[in-house]
Motif scaffolding. Structure first.
Motif, mmCIF file in Angstrom:
data_model
loop_
_atom_site.group_PDB
_atom_site.id
_atom_site.type_symbol
_atom_site.label_atom_id
_atom_site.label_comp_id
_atom_site.label_asym_id
_atom_site.label_seq_id
_atom_site.Cartn_x
_atom_site.Cartn_y
_atom_site.Cartn_z
ATOM 1 N N ALA A 25 -27.523 -1.590 3.568
ATOM 2 C CA ALA A 25 -26.739 -1.991 4.742
ATOM 3 C C ALA A 25 -27.652 -2.552 5.831
ATOM 4 O O ALA A 25 -27.323 -3.566 6.471
ATOM 5 C CB ALA A 25 -25.937 -0.808 5.271
ATOM 6 N N GLU A 26 -28.800 -1.933 6.038
ATOM 7 C CA GLU A 26 -29.748 -2.435 7.033
ATOM 8 C C GLU A 26 -30.267 -3.813 6.648
ATOM 9 O O GLU A 26 -30.456 -4.680 7.516
ATOM 10 C CB GLU A 26 -30.916 -1.457 7.175
ATOM 11 C CG GLU A 26 -30.543 -0.138 7.836
ATOM 12 C CD GLU A 26 -31.680 0.872 7.807
ATOM 13 O OE1 GLU A 26 -32.747 0.542 7.233
ATOM 14 O OE2 GLU A 26 -31.507 1.982 8.347
ATOM 15 N N MET A 27 -30.503 -4.030 5.369
ATOM 16 C CA MET A 27 -30.968 -5.338 4.896
ATOM 17 C C MET A 27 -29.938 -6.413 5.209
ATOM 18 O O MET A 27 -30.277 -7.499 5.699
ATOM 19 C CB MET A 27 -31.251 -5.281 3.395
ATOM 20 C CG MET A 27 -31.712 -6.605 2.795
ATOM 21 S SD MET A 27 -32.009 -6.484 1.012
ATOM 22 C CE MET A 27 -30.331 -6.242 0.393
ATOM 23 N N TYR A 28 -28.663 -6.132 4.961
ATOM 24 C CA TYR A 28 -27.615 -7.114 5.257
ATOM 25 C C TYR A 28 -27.495 -7.364 6.755
ATOM 26 O O TYR A 28 -27.320 -8.514 7.187
ATOM 27 C CB TYR A 28 -26.274 -6.653 4.683
ATOM 28 C CG TYR A 28 -26.108 -6.957 3.216
ATOM 29 C CD1 TYR A 28 -26.214 -8.259 2.748
ATOM 30 C CD2 TYR A 28 -25.851 -5.945 2.301
ATOM 31 C CE1 TYR A 28 -26.073 -8.545 1.398
ATOM 32 C CE2 TYR A 28 -25.712 -6.227 0.953
ATOM 33 C CZ TYR A 28 -25.827 -7.524 0.506
ATOM 34 O OH TYR A 28 -25.691 -7.802 -0.824
ATOM 35 N N ARG A 29 -27.584 -6.313 7.538
ATOM 36 C CA ARG A 29 -27.505 -6.497 8.989
ATOM 37 C C ARG A 29 -28.644 -7.384 9.485
ATOM 38 O O ARG A 29 -28.437 -8.257 10.333
ATOM 39 C CB ARG A 29 -27.520 -5.141 9.704
ATOM 40 C CG ARG A 29 -26.247 -4.334 9.525
ATOM 41 C CD ARG A 29 -26.128 -3.235 10.567
ATOM 42 N NE ARG A 29 -27.189 -2.251 10.464
ATOM 43 C CZ ARG A 29 -27.129 -1.153 9.706
ATOM 44 N NH1 ARG A 29 -26.045 -0.922 8.965
ATOM 45 N NH2 ARG A 29 -28.118 -0.287 9.683
ATOM 46 N N ALA A 30 -29.854 -7.177 8.944
ATOM 47 C CA ALA A 30 -31.000 -7.990 9.344
ATOM 48 C C ALA A 30 -30.809 -9.458 8.959
ATOM 49 O O ALA A 30 -31.337 -10.358 9.629
ATOM 50 C CB ALA A 30 -32.275 -7.442 8.708
ATOM 51 N N GLU A 31 -30.042 -9.694 7.884
ATOM 52 C CA GLU A 31 -29.787 -11.071 7.422
ATOM 53 C C GLU A 31 -28.577 -11.693 8.101
ATOM 54 O O GLU A 31 -28.231 -12.836 7.812
ATOM 55 C CB GLU A 31 -29.590 -11.075 5.897
ATOM 56 C CG GLU A 31 -30.840 -10.662 5.128
ATOM 57 C CD GLU A 31 -30.596 -10.463 3.644
ATOM 58 O OE1 GLU A 31 -31.570 -10.178 2.916
ATOM 59 O OE2 GLU A 31 -29.439 -10.599 3.195
ATOM 60 N N GLY A 32 -27.915 -10.940 8.979
ATOM 61 C CA GLY A 32 -26.804 -11.506 9.739
ATOM 62 C C GLY A 32 -25.428 -11.135 9.254
ATOM 63 O O GLY A 32 -24.433 -11.713 9.709
ATOM 64 N N THR A 33 -25.316 -10.166 8.329
ATOM 65 C CA THR A 33 -24.023 -9.724 7.819
ATOM 66 C C THR A 33 -23.772 -8.286 8.270
ATOM 67 O O THR A 33 -24.388 -7.356 7.733
ATOM 68 C CB THR A 33 -23.971 -9.785 6.281
ATOM 69 O OG1 THR A 33 -24.315 -11.098 5.837
ATOM 70 C CG2 THR A 33 -22.574 -9.436 5.774
ATOM 71 N N PRO A 34 -22.901 -8.066 9.254
ATOM 72 C CA PRO A 34 -22.639 -6.696 9.712
ATOM 73 C C PRO A 34 -22.169 -5.820 8.553
ATOM 74 O O PRO A 34 -21.211 -6.165 7.852
ATOM 75 C CB PRO A 34 -21.533 -6.887 10.756
ATOM 76 C CG PRO A 34 -21.649 -8.320 11.185
ATOM 77 C CD PRO A 34 -22.111 -9.068 9.982
ATOM 78 N N THR A 35 -22.843 -4.708 8.344
ATOM 79 C CA THR A 35 -22.557 -3.860 7.184
ATOM 80 C C THR A 35 -22.837 -2.409 7.527
ATOM 81 O O THR A 35 -23.818 -2.091 8.199
ATOM 82 C CB THR A 35 -23.435 -4.273 5.978
ATOM 83 O OG1 THR A 35 -23.263 -5.669 5.706
ATOM 84 C CG2 THR A 35 -23.066 -3.482 4.735
ATOM 85 N N THR A 36 -21.979 -1.518 7.025
ATOM 86 C CA THR A 36 -22.194 -0.078 7.141
ATOM 87 C C THR A 36 -22.463 0.493 5.751
ATOM 88 O O THR A 36 -22.076 -0.119 4.738
ATOM 89 C CB THR A 36 -20.967 0.608 7.749
ATOM 90 O OG1 THR A 36 -19.860 0.469 6.822
ATOM 91 C CG2 THR A 36 -20.596 -0.009 9.086
ATOM 92 N N PRO A 37 -23.091 1.658 5.648
ATOM 93 C CA PRO A 37 -23.324 2.261 4.326
ATOM 94 C C PRO A 37 -22.031 2.489 3.551
ATOM 95 O O PRO A 37 -22.036 2.446 2.311
ATOM 96 C CB PRO A 37 -24.014 3.592 4.662
ATOM 97 C CG PRO A 37 -24.662 3.361 5.983
ATOM 98 C CD PRO A 37 -23.732 2.432 6.718
#
Length: 499
Positions: free
Chosen positions: A184-196
């Motif tokens: 989830a953190e990887m996606y957030r860093a790439e610009g895709t809001p994500t939760t676990p």
């Protein structure tokens, strides 16, 4: 974002001349306005008005836009929306009934004839099996098994498993919480809001695709995909008794206009796309097309699987954002794994979806194999922590391998046109003449196994392309292309004699 368990019951149709949206079918009831819009200028042509109306409706039945059990509009309603007499509609329905295309029952109206799809899936031969059918002692140019970067080798050697997690008596079918958090953190860093809660860890990307297909596709359902696509999609849908409808492609990938038309016409249960360095064609959808696909997913409410397993293998450094980042409320299901950019032998993949769907798939996963290997998930933690570096290293390795392949083809297959991809792991090559299937048979006698169009076509194959992976070691790739060149020269001679 919430995803229903079945196909969207109320597709939007773009058939009217005014550009207004009209619903064609809702809950099995065919809209008179939607039907008139889809029929277009049916009043022009040969024959009686009733005959032309009957032929127009028959055409919609043939293409699958109207399905068994759908109830056609009442005669008066269709006559009013089509600006014809009620007698014309009555006669058209009578023609369709006489042809066996519709059933007319007092009190229940006129319905499209035919039984509903059987609950039991229809068995269909798998296309993907061909990719695991290299002959003994033959060079395998069938599969894309990428080279492992040195960084990945070092990370694996240095790995220290956390026994407190590895020895847990029970594990979560959705994956280790620490791994879901990292993804989830990887996606957030790439610009895709994500939760676990939006992450489900799987045994590779193919299991993720299969879980989604099993949950959302039933017998008789239509799934939209690129006309040339990964056979893991078509085979999974076929096992469920569904049908894959191929969408045309151009130099940049999927034809988004054709996708929109198919969404309106075919009422799909699911769309499955590989928009980034597509396997096998290598195409990369432009930004505007990606955004429009996300908009269409939101508009039609149809779930879209976005296969990103090779998105990060980019030779020009461009890694497009996820479709989910384009429209957060769209039902986009992102599928990815470490297998293509870190270690092919580590079958750790995942999907990112709406938490409601993730909970549902978690239950299905528990019945399938309970959970993903904990030691594998722990190694994946180390690799994903270095995902950006590993993707760059993998891209460099395979860009060099692509350069070698191009040089080899210039030497041994000089009459083949090569349009190199901007990323990915394979080259999709059009034959100058002849049949890909026939060439594959001759290549097998020269000790090299290749896959042609038939393995990747969503429906009928044009049989004029082959996929050449550039993942084999240099010496193996060199010898494989030399043998393929010999096979091509032999085959080309047979074509010359035939003409």
């Amino acid at each position: 974002m919430s995803i229903d368990h079945r196909a969207n019951p109320a597709p939007v149709d773009h058939g009217s001349d005014t550009g207004a949206f009209t619903v064609l079918v809702r809950a099995g009831e065919v809209s008179s306005e939607g039907l008139s819009g889809r029929l277009g200028r049916w009043t022009h042509g040969d024959g009686t008005l009733a005959g032309r109306l009957a032929r127009g409706i028959a055409g919609l039945i043939e293409t699958g836009e109207l399905r068994p059990g759908d109830r056609l509009p009442a005669e008066r309603a269709l006559a009013a929306s089509s600006s014809v007499s009620r007698g014309t509609v009555v006669a058209a329905y009578a023609d369709l009934a006489e042809s066996g295309l519709v059933e007319r029952r007092q009190g229940s109206g006129t319905r499209i004839a035919g039984a509903a799809a059987s609950v039991a899936p229809v068995h269909r031969p798998g296309r993907g099996e061909a990719l695991f059918s290299a002959l003994p002692n033959a060079i395998d140019l069938l599969r894309t098994v990428p080279q492992i970067p040195e960084l990945a080798v070092q990370l694996i050697r240095d790995h220290q498993p956390r026994l407190d997690l590895a020895l847990l008596p029970e594990t979560d079918p959705a994956g280790l919480p620490i791994l879901r958090q990292l993804i989830a953190e990887m996606y957030r860093a790439e610009g895709t809001p994500t939760t676990p809660e939006q992450i489900l860890v799987t045994h590779g990307a193919q299991q993720a695709i299969s879980l989604v297909v099993n949950a959302l596709v039933g017998p008789g359902d239509v799934v939209l995909a690129e006309e040339i696509t990964w056979p893991g999609v078509t085979d999974s849908v076929g096992l469920r008794g569904g049908t894959v409808h191929g969408i045309p492609m151009g130099p940049d990938g999927l034809d988004v206009d054709a996708l929109e038309q198919a969404l309106a016409r075919l009422r799909p249960a699911l769309v499955a796309l590989n928009p980034h360095h597509q396997n096998p064609t290598g195409t990369r959808l432009p930004a505007a097309a990606r955004h429009r696909i996300a908009e269409l997913a939101a508009l039609y409410g149809v779930p879209v699987i976005e296969d990103r397993v090779v998105a990060g293998i980019s030779f020009d450094g461009v890694v497009p954002p996820t479709l989910a980042a384009e429209r957060p409320d769209a039902p986009i299901i992102v599928v990815e794994s470490v297998s293509k950019w870190a270690w092919a032998g580590l079958r750790i993949g995942w999907l990112r979806a709406d938490p409601v769907l993730v909970r549902r798939l978690r239950g299905a996963r528990q019945l399938a194999d309970q959970s993903t290997s904990v030691p594998g998930q722990l190694i994946a933690l180390d690799l994903i922590a270095h995902a950006e570096e590993l993707r760059r290293a993998n891209s460099r390795i395979h860009q060099e391998r692509l350069g070698l392949l191009q040089r080899l083809m210039a030497e041994h297959l000089s009459d083949w046109y090569v349009d190199p991809p901007r990323g990915g792991l394979s080259l999709w090559v059009a034959l100058p003449a002849g049949s890909a299937d026939a060439l594959a048979r001759i290549a097998a006698t020269h000790g090299v196994s290749i896959a042609g169009s038939a393995a990747f076509a969503a429906s009928v194959s044009s049989d004029d392309h082959i996929r050449i992976p550039f993942t084999a070691p240099d010496d193996v790739l060199t010898e494989g292309i030399r043998r393929l060149g010999e096979a091509w020269r032999e085959y080309r001679e047979t074509l010359g004699r035939a003409s």
